[in-house]
Design an enzyme around this catalytic site. Structure first.
Site, PDB file in Angstrom:
ATOM      1  N   GLU A  37      92.855  14.695  57.160  1.00 56.08           N
ATOM      2  CA  GLU A  37      93.043  13.260  57.323  1.00 56.08           C
ATOM      3  C   GLU A  37      94.546  13.023  57.479  1.00 56.08           C
ATOM      4  OE1 GLU A  37      91.499  10.902  54.097  1.00 56.08           O
ATOM      5  OE2 GLU A  37      92.348   9.086  54.964  1.00 56.08           O
ATOM      6  N   ARG A 263      89.084  24.359  45.380  1.00 56.96           N
ATOM      7  CA  ARG A 263      90.389  24.095  45.977  1.00 56.96           C
ATOM      8  C   ARG A 263      91.464  24.896  45.259  1.00 56.96           C
ATOM      9  NH1 ARG A 263      90.386  18.760  47.130  1.00 56.96           N
ATOM     10  NH2 ARG A 263      92.627  18.524  47.168  1.00 56.96           N
ATOM     11  N   LYS A 273      97.640  14.539  47.901  1.00 58.84           N
ATOM     12  CA  LYS A 273      98.542  13.824  48.803  1.00 58.84           C
ATOM     13  C   LYS A 273      98.973  12.491  48.208  1.00 58.84           C
ATOM     14  CE  LYS A 273      95.833  14.733  52.374  1.00 58.84           C
ATOM     15  NZ  LYS A 273      95.223  14.625  53.714  1.00 58.84           N
TER      16      LYS A 273
HETATM   17  P1  ATP Z   1      94.274  15.873  48.908  1.00 58.48           P
HETATM   18  O1  ATP Z   1      93.238  15.798  47.855  1.00 58.48           O
HETATM   19  O2  ATP Z   1      95.381  16.829  48.634  1.00 58.48           O
HETATM   20  O3  ATP Z   1      94.796  14.554  49.311  1.00 58.48           O
HETATM   21  P2  ATP Z   1      92.323  16.014  50.963  1.00 58.48           P
HETATM   22  O4  ATP Z   1      91.152  16.858  50.656  1.00 58.48           O
HETATM   23  O5  ATP Z   1      92.155  14.568  50.878  1.00 58.48           O
HETATM   24  O6  ATP Z   1      93.565  16.547  50.137  1.00 58.48           O
HETATM   25  P3  ATP Z   1      92.214  16.409  53.773  1.00 58.48           P
HETATM   26  O7  ATP Z   1      93.232  16.088  54.776  1.00 58.48           O
HETATM   27  O8  ATP Z   1      90.972  15.625  53.758  1.00 58.48           O
HETATM   28  O9  ATP Z   1      92.920  16.338  52.370  1.00 58.48           O
HETATM   29  O10 ATP Z   1      91.895  17.962  53.794  1.00 58.48           O
HETATM   30  C1  ATP Z   1      91.642  18.705  54.939  1.00 58.48           C
HETATM   31  C2  ATP Z   1      90.929  19.956  54.536  1.00 58.48           C
HETATM   32  O11 ATP Z   1      91.724  20.713  53.637  1.00 58.48           O
HETATM   33  C3  ATP Z   1      89.641  19.644  53.837  1.00 58.48           C
HETATM   34  O12 ATP Z   1      88.642  20.484  54.345  1.00 58.48           O
HETATM   35  C4  ATP Z   1      89.921  19.930  52.393  1.00 58.48           C
HETATM   36  O13 ATP Z   1      88.789  20.325  51.728  1.00 58.48           O
HETATM   37  C5  ATP Z   1      90.987  21.025  52.474  1.00 58.48           C
HETATM   38  N1  ATP Z   1      91.832  21.008  51.296  1.00 58.48           N
HETATM   39  C6  ATP Z   1      92.559  19.976  50.820  1.00 58.48           C
HETATM   40  N2  ATP Z   1      93.192  20.300  49.680  1.00 58.48           N
HETATM   41  C7  ATP Z   1      92.871  21.596  49.425  1.00 58.48           C
HETATM   42  C8  ATP Z   1      93.196  22.519  48.388  1.00 58.48           C
HETATM   43  N3  ATP Z   1      94.006  22.188  47.367  1.00 58.48           N
HETATM   44  N4  ATP Z   1      92.667  23.759  48.451  1.00 58.48           N
HETATM   45  C9  ATP Z   1      91.884  24.107  49.467  1.00 58.48           C
HETATM   46  N5  ATP Z   1      91.522  23.297  50.467  1.00 58.48           N
HETATM   47  C10 ATP Z   1      92.007  22.047  50.463  1.00 58.48           C
HETATM   48 MG    MG Z   2      90.133  14.138  52.092  1.00 59.14          MG
END
Ligand code: ATP
Ligand code: MG
Length: 568
Positions: A37, A263, A273
């Site tokens: 995102e 994660r 984020k």
């Molecule tokens: P955050 O919680 O850090 O804001 P998010 O999951 O909202 O992260 P996205 O941009 O939606 O961020 O993530 C893109 C991809 O990266 C998704 O498939 C998500 O599952 C993966 N991802 C995000 N954070 C992690 C992490 N700490 N470890 C492994 N994969 C991750």
């Molecule tokens: Mg997300």
């Protein structure tokens, strides 16, 4: 396809794919995706997901799509979009022409919503956001049905079309899936599919004022692209039933399999984020690419290599259980990689002037210095040596304890690539602080070799010639947080209470060997005995700026700590 040999060690997701390929599911094809995102910069957790998705695809002769999950206008920015693409490429992965956006599918998603309404499986609700939440119930208590749940199909169609046409204000109506308000899975209690947001979108502009929810958009986007394995993190495990419900109730091209993994959490830092944005907005750091940030942009600026990060992702493995990975493992991977590739140079962070009394006043010698003992092809360079040099302040002690083998009055040490020198006098200022050392050198030790009498010394010091050295600013970094597990936010404490106030130390006037003049931003070096350093983009022709990437393991630091000896 990416041309990398990314190895994904055996893990449960890989096993699922092996079985699927064997059984011919999806025609034996593998198509994964990385769906960020664009609401922030990518961090090292994303790297885990990128390496997994691109790595698995490559291993099975498949492909990995890149898709922006852009269903949330307002939080999304083009700056993030650009940085994300840049960072994925930097990490070493390529999506060719397979760049997609959830917003590419807005029209199709809308059509499918109409289909659900017509089938009596979706309705327009007039409850406000708070009421929707209230009616949802809890884990132990069933939800309540909205009084609008049984609105006739024709009325739902009419209202939904008018929602799209912009006739209503934000929050006036939502479209909800009609599933089960008593489901033990809260995600199935008539989840919201669309909300009204009069807000421009970075791609679709003002075309839409209704936007699909992530859950409604994600599975259908996967299906439209023909994704075979939709890999996501554990927090979506409870959403899988909804992911499947949409796909089962819509006329979609295929039904991808959602698989969840744990994660990455890294000690002494935060990964969400939302929290990283707070650090930026509240100026705890200089920006998303501050070298202390766990973002890929920060790590790049700090001097971490994509190879080291990929290697780290391979080493941590993939499982279902949350864990906290030690930051030391990442640093280990960085050291291991830089050891092979970084050129060795000499730089003095905290200079102490040394005058070599018996060295000819105007003589300059160009001494041979090896660029990388791990890589003979890296060659050698010349290091100028002269009568006045700088050594590291920490390398001298007037009254040394037993375990200190470096320079002290009357003691002899080796200057790397140069000569043995012996300290014959100590000059202090009026406050009693040592400001200069007087030494003698032994011409029979040129190149740093032992003299014919076989005399040995116990320490080798780095140095720079005072007349030739360049001035530089050097930034030293420490952990961003002083708590290994920042999720221990107990008693009202937040991660911000754990911010390490000493995470940045700026050394204004380091002295570096002249070969470093004009080195381009991003170039990495090992400063002998001090660690790995990287040229910062803040460098100007007049002043170089270096970031310390990571220290070397310094055995003296350990001794000093154990003995309670203060190091400057
Ligand atoms: P955050 O919680 O850090 O804001 P998010 O999951 O909202 O992260 P996205 O941009 O939606 O961020 O993530 C893109 C991809 O990266 C998704 O498939 C998500 O599952 C993966 N991802 C995000 N954070 C992690 C992490 N700490 N470890 C492994 N994969 C991750
Ligand atoms: Mg997300």
């Amino acid at each position: 396809m990416n041309g990398l040999e990314t190895k994904v060690p055996p893990n449960f997701i890989r096993n699922i794919i092996v079985d699927d390929v064997k059984s011919g599911k999806s025609g034996g094809k593998v198509l994964t995706r990385f769906p960020p995102e664009p609401n922030g910069y990518l961090h090292i957790g994303h790297a885990k997901s990128i390496c997994l998705n691109f790595g698995l695809a490559a291993e099975f002769g498949g492909l990995c799509n890149f898709r922006f999950d852009d269903t949330n206008p307002g939080k999304e920015e083009v700056e993030y979009v650009d940085s994300i693409m840049n960072d994925v490429r930097w990490l070493g992965f390529d999506w060719d022409d397979r760049l997609y956006h959830a917003s590419d599918y807005f029209e199709q998603l809308y059509e499918w919503a109409i289909d659900l309404i017509k089938a009596g499986k979706a309705y327009v609700d007039s409850l406000g956001a708070d009421e929707v939440r209230e009616y949802r119930g809890t884990l132990t208590e069933a939800g309540k049905q909205s009084p609008f749940r049984d609105r006739p199909v024709a009325e739902n169609l009419d209202l939904f079309k008018r929602m799209r046409a912009g006739e209503f204000g934000d929050g006036e109506y939502v479209l909800r899936a009609k599933i089960d308000m008593a489901s033990p899975n809260l995600n199935l209690r008539d989840p919201v599919m669309y909300r009204i947001r009069h807000m421009a979108h970075w791609r679709t502009g003002d075309k839409w004022c209704i936007y699909p929810m992530y859950d409604y958009a994600h599975g259908q986007s996967d299906s439209l692209e023909g994704i075979t394995h939709s890999i996501c993190t554990m927090e979506y495990e409870d959403h899988r039933a909804l992911y499947d419900w949409y796909l089962n109730n819509l006329n979609v091209p295929c039904h991808p399999q959602q698989i969840e993994f744990a994660r990455l959490n890294l000690s002494y830092t935060v990964m969400s984020k939302r929290k990283l944005l707070q650090l930026v907005q509240e100026h705890y750091v200089s920006g998303w690419n501050d070298p202390r940030m766990p973002t890929l942009a920060g790590m790049r600026r700090r001097g971490y290599t994509p190879e080291a990060i990929r290697n780290f992702c391979e080493r941590i493995g993939v499982g279902k259980r949350e864990s906290l990975v030690d930051y030391g493992l990442l640093e280990y991977c960085v050291r291991e990689d830089l050891n092979l590739r970084a050129q060795r140079v000499m730089g003095v962070l905290r200079p102490l002037k040394v005058v070599i009394e018996n060295y000819p006043e105007h003589q300059v010698e160009q001494l041979d210095a090896i660029n990388n003992p791990e890589d003979a092809s890296a060659g050698a360079r010349k290091a100028p040596f002269s009568r006045v040099i700088y050594i590291e302040r920490d390398d001298f002690m007037e009254n040394p304890p037993k375990q200190f083998f470096r320079l002290s009055p009357g003691r002899e040490v080796r200057l790397r690539y140069a000569y043995f020198i012996k300290c014959v006098d100590v000059i202090k200022d009026e406050k009693g602080e040592v400001v200069e050392l007087r030494c003698t050198y032994d011409p029979a030790t040129r190149g740093g070799d032992s003299p014919p009498d076989g005399r040995k010394v116990k320490a080798t010091l780095h140095w720079v010639s005072a007349a030739h050295a360049i001035d530089a600013e050097v930034r030293l970094y420490d952990k961003l947080l002083n708590r290994a597990d920042p999720s221990e936010e107990k008693g009202g404490a937040t991660f911000k209470d754990f911010i390490n106030p000493d995470s940045l130390e700026v050394i204004e006037s380091a002295k570096l060997e002249p070969s470093l003049a004009g080195a381009p931003a991003g170039r990495r070096y090992q400063f002998e005995r001090l660690g790995y350093f990287c040229v910062d983009p803040d460098s100007t022709p007049g002043k170089m700026v270096f970031n310390r990437t990571v220290t070397l393991r310094d055995t003296w630091a350990k001794v000093a700590k154990a003995e309670g000896i203060k190091q400057s």
